[in-house]
Motif scaffolding. Structure first.
Motif, PDB file in Angstrom:
ATOM      1  N   ARG A  23       0.827  -1.199   0.000  1.00 59.66           N
ATOM      2  CA  ARG A  23       0.000   0.000   0.000  1.00 59.66           C
ATOM      3  C   ARG A  23       0.870   1.261   0.000  1.00 59.66           C
ATOM      4  O   ARG A  23       2.038   1.238   0.400  1.00 59.66           O
ATOM      5  CB  ARG A  23      -0.934  -0.001   1.218  1.00 59.66           C
ATOM      6  CG  ARG A  23      -1.856  -1.212   1.265  1.00 59.66           C
ATOM      7  CD  ARG A  23      -2.639  -1.288   2.559  1.00 59.66           C
ATOM      8  NE  ARG A  23      -3.763  -0.360   2.569  1.00 59.66           N
ATOM      9  CZ  ARG A  23      -4.611  -0.241   3.603  1.00 59.66           C
ATOM     10  NH1 ARG A  23      -4.444  -0.955   4.702  1.00 59.66           N
ATOM     11  NH2 ARG A  23      -5.619   0.606   3.538  1.00 59.66           N
ATOM     12  N   ARG A 200      -7.338   7.635   0.053  1.00 60.87           N
ATOM     13  CA  ARG A 200      -8.071   6.530  -0.561  1.00 60.87           C
ATOM     14  C   ARG A 200      -7.752   5.205   0.116  1.00 60.87           C
ATOM     15  O   ARG A 200      -6.841   5.100   0.943  1.00 60.87           O
ATOM     16  CB  ARG A 200      -7.750   6.479  -2.060  1.00 60.87           C
ATOM     17  CG  ARG A 200      -8.301   7.702  -2.799  1.00 60.87           C
ATOM     18  CD  ARG A 200      -7.870   7.765  -4.241  1.00 60.87           C
ATOM     19  NE  ARG A 200      -8.566   8.853  -4.944  1.00 60.87           N
ATOM     20  CZ  ARG A 200      -8.191   9.332  -6.104  1.00 60.87           C
ATOM     21  NH1 ARG A 200      -7.131   8.836  -6.725  1.00 60.87           N
ATOM     22  NH2 ARG A 200      -8.874  10.306  -6.681  1.00 60.87           N
ATOM     23  N   ASP A 201      -8.499   4.171  -0.271  1.00 62.42           N
ATOM     24  CA  ASP A 201      -8.428   2.882   0.416  1.00 62.42           C
ATOM     25  C   ASP A 201      -7.070   2.202   0.273  1.00 62.42           C
ATOM     26  O   ASP A 201      -6.709   1.370   1.105  1.00 62.42           O
ATOM     27  CB  ASP A 201      -9.522   1.940  -0.100  1.00 62.42           C
ATOM     28  CG  ASP A 201     -10.917   2.388   0.323  1.00 62.42           C
ATOM     29  OD1 ASP A 201     -11.007   3.183   1.278  1.00 62.42           O
ATOM     30  OD2 ASP A 201     -11.896   1.954  -0.311  1.00 62.42           O
ATOM     31  N   HIS A 202      -6.309   2.537  -0.795  1.00 62.47           N
ATOM     32  CA  HIS A 202      -5.039   1.841  -0.979  1.00 62.47           C
ATOM     33  C   HIS A 202      -3.904   2.487  -0.187  1.00 62.47           C
ATOM     34  O   HIS A 202      -2.734   2.173  -0.397  1.00 62.47           O
ATOM     35  CB  HIS A 202      -4.663   1.792  -2.472  1.00 62.47           C
ATOM     36  CG  HIS A 202      -4.428   3.125  -3.101  1.00 62.47           C
ATOM     37  ND1 HIS A 202      -5.428   3.842  -3.723  1.00 62.47           N
ATOM     38  CD2 HIS A 202      -3.304   3.870  -3.218  1.00 62.47           C
ATOM     39  CE1 HIS A 202      -4.926   4.975  -4.203  1.00 62.47           C
ATOM     40  NE2 HIS A 202      -3.641   5.010  -3.906  1.00 62.47           N
TER      41      HIS A 202
END
Length: 351
Positions: A23, A200-202
């Protein structure tokens, strides 16, 4: 910084226990402060005081520089960015007030204003691997700036930079994209709170140690309260980072720096290494050889990812380079890729 924003910021930047290495990592950079320099004579003033050639620094570029004493010892390191006829100097929080006071001594009657930026914070972004990843934020202005800096070509000590309409300073600081891009963002805390909330989710919040290790792997030195006035610029490889000029004329310490360059060689250099079984030794910790002679000192350190010890940048006296070295009695292993001439960037050495 208001107490509410301060609490929100620190709560927001609490690291995840074990962020996924695939990530994009966001890390707080609490040891950074920004000195703002404005006025019609700002460039000429900094050009005459700092080691860097300010006349060669254009917009959208950041550069390393040092402020030195008359004896050529480094008082502090600065990342300089020119913007709107002024300059932002990113430096260590523990040195910022002292460096500001020192710079103010040289102002005299020049049209120059210096101040510490208030209510500021900083974050570092670390992208995994060599591929350019997606923007980590749901913020169109930030993403446009990041994309532009992604396409730029950094070189040692010369980094792509930008200041956006929100007053946020973006500074790309990696020297080798094969290890992933690194980018620091400095700005008003409230705007960075909004930015991180739009992550963001990443992405994942990581400990500052991740950023510290990346800088050490890039052989980026640091000067702290404990090591101010300890190092001639060549000892901490500022020549590799193109952080001083030999052609622009006089500045504090210039004679010593030039004499070392033209008439001799440094008798000590910056080397990376690791020591097992030791918490990160603080800057200024001595390095000894097997005869208990002082062979050097620690410049900066960070824990190894597995917790087995520490990654360390040290200034080592060259006459002791091949001795058995230790920090607090534990063996220090230097990276064999680093050369006596300081050619770590060319060697592409990494732990």
């Amino acid at each position: 910084m208001s107490e509410t924003i301060d609490t929100t910021w620190h709560d927001l930047m609490q690291p995840h226990a074990d962020p996924d290495t695939g990530r994009t990592l966001l890390a707080e950079l609490p040891e950074r402060r920004v000195i703002e320099v404005t006025g019609t004579e700002a460039r000429a003033f900094l050009h005459a005081i700092l080691t860097q050639d300010l006349n060669a620094l254009g917009d959208d570029t950041g550069s390393f520089a040092a402020l030195c004493s008359a004896k050529g010892r480094t008082l502090g390191l600065l990342r300089i960015v020119a913007h709107d006829d002024g300059f932002r100097l990113v430096t260590r929080a523990d040195l910022a007030a002292g460096l500001l006071k020192r710079l103010q001594m040289y102002v005299l009657r020049r049209d120059v204003q210096l101040s510490l930026a208030e209510d500021q914070a900083a974050i570092g972004i670390l992208w995994p691997g060599s591929a350019l990843a997606d923007c980590p934020f749901d913020d169109a202005d930030a993403c446009a700036t990041i994309e532009r800096l992604q396409q730029a070509e950094p070189s040692p000590g010369q980094w792509p930079a930008a200041v956006d309409a929100h007053g946020r300073l973006f500074l790309r600081e990696d020297n080798d994209t094969s290890q992933g891009m690194r980018l620091a963002i400095h700005g008003p805390t409230a705007t960075l709170v909004s930015l991180v909330r739009a992550a963001r989710d990443h992405t994942a919040i990581a400990a500052t140690d991740h950023w510290e290790r990346a800088e050490i792997e890039d052989r980026v030195p640091e000067v702290t309260t404990e090591t101010a006035e300890h190092f001639v610029p060549q000892w901490i490889n500022l020549d590799e980072l193109e952080a001083f000029s030999l052609k622009k004329g006089c500045y504090p310490g210039q004679e010593v720096i030039a004499r070392m360059h033209y008439l001799g060689k440094p008798n000590r250099r910056l080397f990376a290494g690791h020591v097992l079984g030791l918490a990160p030794p603080p800057p200024g910790t001595p390095v000894h050889n097997d005869k208990d002679d002082t062979a050097g000192e620690v410049v900066r350190s960070a824990p190894l990812p597995d917790g087995s010890g520490s990654l360390v940048l040290s200034v080592i006296k060259l006459k002791h380079l091949h001795d058995s070295l230790a920090i607090d009695g534990l063996p220090l292993s230097l990276d064999p890729h680093d050369t006596i001439e300081g050619g770590s960037h060319q060697a592409g050495a990494r732990h």
